[in-house]
Structure formats: C-alpha cells, structure tokens
Design a protein around this motif. Structure first.
Motif, short mmCIF file in Angstrom:
data_model
loop_
_atom_site.label_atom_id
_atom_site.label_comp_id
_atom_site.label_asym_id
_atom_site.label_seq_id
_atom_site.Cartn_x
_atom_site.Cartn_y
_atom_site.Cartn_z
N TRP A 93 -22.96 19.51 -14.43
CA TRP A 93 -23.45 18.46 -15.31
C TRP A 93 -24.69 17.83 -14.69
O TRP A 93 -24.70 17.51 -13.49
CB TRP A 93 -22.39 17.38 -15.51
CG TRP A 93 -21.15 17.86 -16.21
CD1 TRP A 93 -20.89 17.78 -17.55
CD2 TRP A 93 -20.01 18.49 -15.63
NE1 TRP A 93 -19.66 18.32 -17.83
CE2 TRP A 93 -19.10 18.75 -16.67
CE3 TRP A 93 -19.66 18.86 -14.32
CZ2 TRP A 93 -17.87 19.36 -16.45
CZ3 TRP A 93 -18.45 19.47 -14.10
CH2 TRP A 93 -17.57 19.73 -15.16
N THR A 104 -28.91 25.19 -16.17
CA THR A 104 -27.67 25.32 -16.94
C THR A 104 -27.37 26.79 -17.19
O THR A 104 -28.25 27.56 -17.58
CB THR A 104 -27.79 24.57 -18.28
OG1 THR A 104 -28.01 23.19 -18.02
CG2 THR A 104 -26.54 24.74 -19.13
N ARG A 118 -27.17 14.76 -22.05
CA ARG A 118 -27.26 15.30 -23.41
C ARG A 118 -27.40 14.20 -24.47
O ARG A 118 -26.74 14.21 -25.50
CB ARG A 118 -26.05 16.18 -23.72
CG ARG A 118 -25.95 17.41 -22.84
CD ARG A 118 -24.74 18.24 -23.21
NE ARG A 118 -24.64 19.42 -22.39
CZ ARG A 118 -25.21 20.60 -22.65
NH1 ARG A 118 -25.95 20.73 -23.74
NH2 ARG A 118 -25.06 21.63 -21.84
N ASP A 176 -27.62 27.93 -22.56
CA ASP A 176 -26.75 26.79 -22.81
C ASP A 176 -25.89 27.08 -24.04
O ASP A 176 -26.37 26.99 -25.18
CB ASP A 176 -27.60 25.54 -23.06
CG ASP A 176 -26.77 24.26 -23.12
OD1 ASP A 176 -25.53 24.37 -23.20
OD2 ASP A 176 -27.36 23.16 -23.09
N THR A 193 -19.31 19.31 -24.55
CA THR A 193 -20.41 18.66 -23.83
C THR A 193 -19.97 17.34 -23.20
O THR A 193 -20.75 16.72 -22.48
CB THR A 193 -21.59 18.41 -24.77
OG1 THR A 193 -21.15 17.58 -25.86
CG2 THR A 193 -22.12 19.72 -25.32
N ALA A 205 -23.69 25.35 -25.45
CA ALA A 205 -23.56 24.18 -26.32
C ALA A 205 -24.79 23.97 -27.19
O ALA A 205 -24.73 23.22 -28.17
CB ALA A 205 -23.30 22.93 -25.48
N ARG A 206 -25.91 24.60 -26.87
CA ARG A 206 -27.13 24.52 -27.67
C ARG A 206 -27.39 25.84 -28.38
O ARG A 206 -28.52 26.27 -28.54
CB ARG A 206 -28.33 24.15 -26.80
CG ARG A 206 -28.35 22.69 -26.34
CD ARG A 206 -29.61 22.41 -25.56
NE ARG A 206 -29.80 20.99 -25.30
CZ ARG A 206 -30.85 20.48 -24.65
NH1 ARG A 206 -31.79 21.29 -24.20
NH2 ARG A 206 -30.96 19.19 -24.45
#
Length: 666
Positions: free
Chosen positions: A557, A407, A491, A335, A443, A337-338
C-alpha cells in the motif's frame, strides 16, 4: 560450442540466458537502449553495448560482429519470431539461435500453419480461411459459436467469439480493422469455438540431424484477455495416453516444417472429452519454459545453444522423464483494481523469495519501471512432488515478494491460486474472466496497515534520544501529551490516524475513530514489527518523499502524507470529487481533447494516454469547466500526474471565451 553469444533482448529473459551462458563458460554480450544502461541484464553480462532500439536489426547484428559474438539468442518477443532477422544473421555469418527462417514463416501464418500440419495428420479445428473461403458460409457450415482470428500476429489481438449469424458481419469488420492496425495484415480465419477450452502446449526440441522429441506439456489455461497468467507442468487434465498422442502430434507438426531448435506446439483441448486440435506453433522459447525445466531437469537454453552449434540432441524420447509438479506465476507491473492498467515507478525496495523456489527476474532495487516495454517484471516458479504442494509453495513465495514503489498483481495471483477451481485443477481459458470480481483485491487499506504507516512516519520524525520538547505535538508542562494527527491518502481516500507517545517504547494509536490501542514499533532497516495486544505483525517499508509504502503478505500500500490544510493541494493523489484528473498509468499523452475554459460533461473524454501499446481515455470526473490543462500531446507522464483540473459546476467561461488553448494530438 560458441565463445560468445549476444542476447538480443532485455529484462528477465536476458538475465535467464546469461545465467546459462555463465555456467557454460560462454561470454555473454548484452545490448541496451540508453534508458536501460543500468538495467540488471547489462550489469550481469560480461560485455554490454548500446543500440538505438531492441528492434533495430542492423544495429544488433553490427553489435554482434563488433563484440565478436558468433551467435545471437533472441529470447522471446522482439526479434525471436522475425524471419528477416534470422536471414540477416545468416548473411552476416552469425548463428541465429532459433529455427530456420522458412519454419518461422510457415508457422507465423496461422492459415498456412494449419494447412501444413493438417497435411501431416495433425488434428486441426474445423473452419476456413481467407482468401479462398467465404467466412460467412464457413461459419454457417460449422455452426455457431465460432471464433474469428487474424491470420498474422498473436496475443489475442482481433480475436472474438461470435455466437450468431447476425453478429458475424460486424465481428469480421472489427477483427479485420484490428488485425490490419496491429499486424499490417487484415486476413482472417474462422474456426469452430471449442466449449470450456483448455490451452495446453507441448514443448518440442529438434536438431539438424533429424531428431525430434517432446518434453511433455504445459497447462496454460489461466488467462486474462488471451494473456497467460499462471502455467504449470504437467497438466492436471491429461492422462498418459492423451499425453502420448498430443506429444506425437507436436513432433509431427515440427517435422512438417523442417524445424530445428526449441519450439512449442499449442493445442486447444476440450475439457470433457480431451479431444485436442492444433492451434499454432511458437517458434521460440516460451515465457513459461521454466516449468518444463523444473519437471524434466533439463536446461532448455543450453539445449538451444547445443542445437544451434550443430550438436545432435543428447537424449532420446525414451530418456524424457517428468518428475513432480511445477507452477509458475507472472508478476506484472499492473494494477488489478484499475482494470489491470500498467503501473510504474522507482523500485524503492525489492524482496524476492529465495530457494527452494526459482525466481527469473530482471529487476534491481533503485531502477525505474517505465512504460516502454511489456509490464512483466519477473516469474516465480515452485516445484513439489505433487500439484497441491507446488501450489502451496508458490503461494508462500508470492507472500514473500515485494516491489515497493511499483504496484504489482501479486495479491491477485494469490487470490487466483486460492480459488477452489484452480486448487481442483478444474480449469478453462474463461475461468479468470468469470471470477474476476472476486479475484481482484479490495482497495480498502486495512487498519493494521494504517497504524503501521502512521507509527513509521511518527518514528521517522522522532529523534533517537527524544526529550519532552522533541516529540511531534508532544506534551507541555502541566498538560498531558497531545495527539499527532496523521492524514494518509491512498487511492483518493484520506484516512486519519492519531498517535500519542513514543512508538519504540509504546504509543497509543487511534485508527478511524476506534478505541485507542497501545502499540510498540520495532524498526530494523526495511523491516517493521508492530506489537499490540499480544500480537506481532511484520511488514516491509520504504519512503519516497511524503509517501510511505507498507508491504505485508505480498501486498503493498502506498500512503501519502497530506498536510492538515487543503486536502487536495498536494500533487500525487486526489480526493474524490475535487475535479483533479490524474494519469491512471505512466505513459505518453497521445491526444488532448479539450481546451482550458471549455465546458465538459461528466464522463467526457479529456486526454488519451498510451503505455505499453495500450490506450486509455481519461474522462471528466464531474460536470464543470476545464480550469487547468497541464497535459500536452507527446508529453511523458508518471502515474497520478495531473492531466487536467475540472472546476465543478456550470459557471465559468464558455468555449473560446479566454484561457489557454489545449493541444490536439494524434
């Protein structure tokens, strides 16, 4: 040629080797752990047998003998560069499809490898190495910045750029500690740091009859934390003269250690002068080998097999032709975004692009992607007559790639391919890190995705032939149709979407309090189409309990339906500020740092989770008291599993004033 070959690996490389074995009429033998019993490489092999682990040398050799396999292909990783494994195969009378153990050892030690190839006239980066050199003195002599590297191992572990003499002692100590922990060897070397470096490698082939050739280069400069992301062949930097010089150097490097089989000589190249220096040799097939296959028309696995069977190379250097351009992207279960943490889950829907692109994949729909192995799921490779065409083809293919339920980094890959510097071929190994903020996808859930998810949920709860009493929150006599309120979380953020009417014939939809729109939903199995205001958007979708996955243009998503009551009560997602602490990745709990009833500060470490040899410390989201602590050391957890609950505020029992005691782990 062999009658049967055992593949001592898993995932996409095992499937890749099986493909060539099948074409050549050679029986393939797969090995697997109990957890991989239904994996794709097991399903596609002619024979499969269980082993305790992929690093269990005795079990794998015994499996080859039991299944009457004359040779073992190690793929890459695991046992591919293990000299002890190569020797054990020879002792058992099984052919190791790779170089001699002496060549593996010579090139596995970076210090010894540099000395060996330098003696053969191959240019190396100026520097020094332990135990013979004082690294502080070496750094002072060659000048800063310098690169500190472990002698053993790879993957960038322990590597650090040091820009001043003051920084050097601490950097050496840190690198030594990391190298000792990762490779069991704390020996270090120091090299001159090459500015704007490009990572370019040369594919070599050598047989047992003295023939050594190269198949051109691969550009591997697009990296993050020294891990390759996108590779291509040929390099947009090299001209014919530089290619010839680097190819000749790679051939001499292979000759210097008596190499046989397929291998890769890696160079660090100055982006301005094209000056190249030997970096290391990978004594195995590389992950990125398909781009070389696409531009040469050769099957490297077949050539490995023929060399291992004692055949001479079927071509000379003059026969090698590079045609067109190929680019490969690695699809990872991670991921962006993480912070690129590993992800996982059950593959609910698998869509991979078809020809003309090539897909090397180890996935099947329905399997569970766990945290025990490398997070790479597949590779997408595109070819075109020119580089611009190959980049466009790869981007289109990634837009048709979905692994709903897990993801992936596909949106990040598309953003990287679209970056102006990548399009221009102006690459270096630091490009990705410099532009990471603009490459990591947002996100934010687009309005059209929220509408599609709500319509799909609404459709799923509506009977095929609804009456006025069958529509969720539908009309009542004398009253207009009521709105159905869908609360969908992604999220940690809950979004509300209102739907009124029948999606199949046209329903009103309100997203984020905007003006209502009329949308019609068409559902064909895993495909959705939403038509609104004269425009039709297409999606793929899958359901997993209360969660609906929506995919569009390669992105996906996960939206979880929340009840209209307590928004934080349902496991699997948390609202910001509710004090619920969840695992950021699937893995194993290494340590629990607190106890129930303990006061904690915001940011205080609570639990340490490990996945794929990566440790992540989960911290307290708020100041408060640990109210619940489901996590236990040694426990396996899924992503978003509840690890702890911190009740915000300063009230509650102090340390030791009651409550259950958490476990400590190491």
């Amino acid at each position: 040629m062999f009658d049967a070959v055992l593949i001592a690996n898993r995932g996409e490389i095992a499937v890749r080797v099986i493909t060539t074995l099948r074409r050549l009429g050679i029986r393939s033998v797969a090995v697997h752990t109990p957890a991989d019993a239904h994996a794709r490489h097991v399903l596609e092999a002619d024979t499969a047998t269980a082993v305790p682990g992929y690093l269990d040398i005795e079990a794998i050799v015994e499996a080859a003998l039991r299944c009457r396999a004359q040779a073992i292909h190690p793929g890459y990783g695991f046992l591919a560069e293990n000299a002890a494994f190569a020797r054990r195969c020879a002792e058992a009378g099984v052919v190791f499809i790779g170089p001699p153990p002496e060549a593996i050892e010579a090139m596995g030690d970076k210090i010894r490898a540099k000395a060996t190839v330098a003696a053969a006239g191959v240019p190396v980066v100026p520097g020094g190495a332990e135990p013979g050199d004082d690294l502080v003195a070496v750094a002072g002599r060659i000048g800063f910045p310098v690169l500190v590297k472990p002698s053993a191992g790879g993957g960038g572990k322990g590597m650090a750029v040091v820009r001043s003499a003051e920084e050097l002692p601490a950097a050496l100590e840190s690198a030594r500690r990391t190298a000792q922990a990762a490779f069991g060897d704390g020996t270090l070397l120091v090299e001159r740091f090459v500015p704007d470096p490009r990572h370019i490698e040369i594919q070599v082939l050598a047989d047992a009859h003295g023939n050594v050739i190269h198949l051109g280069e691969r550009e591997c400069s697009l990296q993050r934390r020294h891990q390759k992301i996108v590779e291509e062949a040929p390099s947009p930097l090299l001209d014919a003269a530089t290619r010839e010089r680097m190819g000749a150097a790679a051939v001499e490097a292979a000759r210097s250690v008596g190499y046989t089989g397929a291998g890769t000589v890696e160079f660090i190249v100055h982006g301005g002068t094209r000056e190249h220096h030997f970096m290391e040799m990978n004594t195995r097939l590389q992950v990125e080998h398909p781009v070389t296959e696409m531009v040469t028309g050769l099957d490297l696995v077949e050539l490995q097999l023929r060399i291992a069977a004692g055949e001479p190379l079927p071509l000379s250097q003059d026969d090698v032709r590079l045609t067109g351009h190929a680019v490969e992207a690695r699809v990872y279960a991670e991921d962006p975004a993480r912070g690129f943490l590993p992800t996982g889950g059950r593959v609910l829907l698998l869509r991979e692009p078809s020809a003309p692109v090539r897909v090397d994949s180890g996935l099947v729909a329905g399997e569970t992607v766990g945290s025990d192995y490398d997070p790479m799921l597949s590779k997408i490779i595109a070819w075109a007559p020119d580089r611009a065409g190959a980049l466009r083809a790869l981007d289109r293919a990634l837009g048709e790639t979905w692994t709903l339920g897990v993801t992936t980094n596909v949106p990040f890959l598309r953003a990287l391919l679209a970056h102006p510097a990548v399009a221009a071929g102006d690459l270096d190994t630091g490009l990705v890190e410099r532009h990471l903020a603009e490459l990591v996808p947002a996100t934010h859930v687009p309005d059209d995705v929220l509408a599609a998810a709500a319509l799909a949920c609404h459709h799923a709860l509506t009977p095929a032939r609804p009456g006025p009493w069958d529509v969720a929150d539908g009309w009542r006599p004398g009253m207009p149709a009521a709105w159905t309120r869908w609360r969908l979380e992604s999220r940690g953020e809950v979004h509300e979407v209102l739907v009124r009417g029948l999606p199949a014939t046209g329903a009103e939809v309100v997203v984020r309090d905007a003006e209502p729109i009329t949308a019609r939903l068409s559902v064909h199995g895993d495909d959705l189409a939403v038509t609104s205001e004269g425009r039709t958007r297409r999606y793929v979708w899958a359901r997993d309990g209360d969660t609906v996955w929506i995919g569009r243009d390669g992105a996906a998503w996960a939206l979880t339906r929340r009840p209209l009551g307590d928004p934080g009560a349902r496991p699997g997602g948390a609202l910001a500020g509710d004090g619920v602490v969840r695992s950021p990745m699937p893995g194993t709990v290494l340590a629990v740092k607190v106890a129930v009833g303990e006061r904690v500060a915001e940011g205080q470490p609570l639990v340490v989770v490990e996945a794929m040899k990566m440790e992540h410390t989960v911290t307290a989201p708020v100041l408060g008291v640990v109210a619940e602590l489901p996590a236990r050391a040694g426990q396996r957890v899924e992503m978003d599993a509840v690890l702890a609950v911190v009740r915000p505020g300063g009230d509650g029992p102090r340390d030791g004033e009651g409550g259950e005691t958490g476990e400590e782990g190491a």
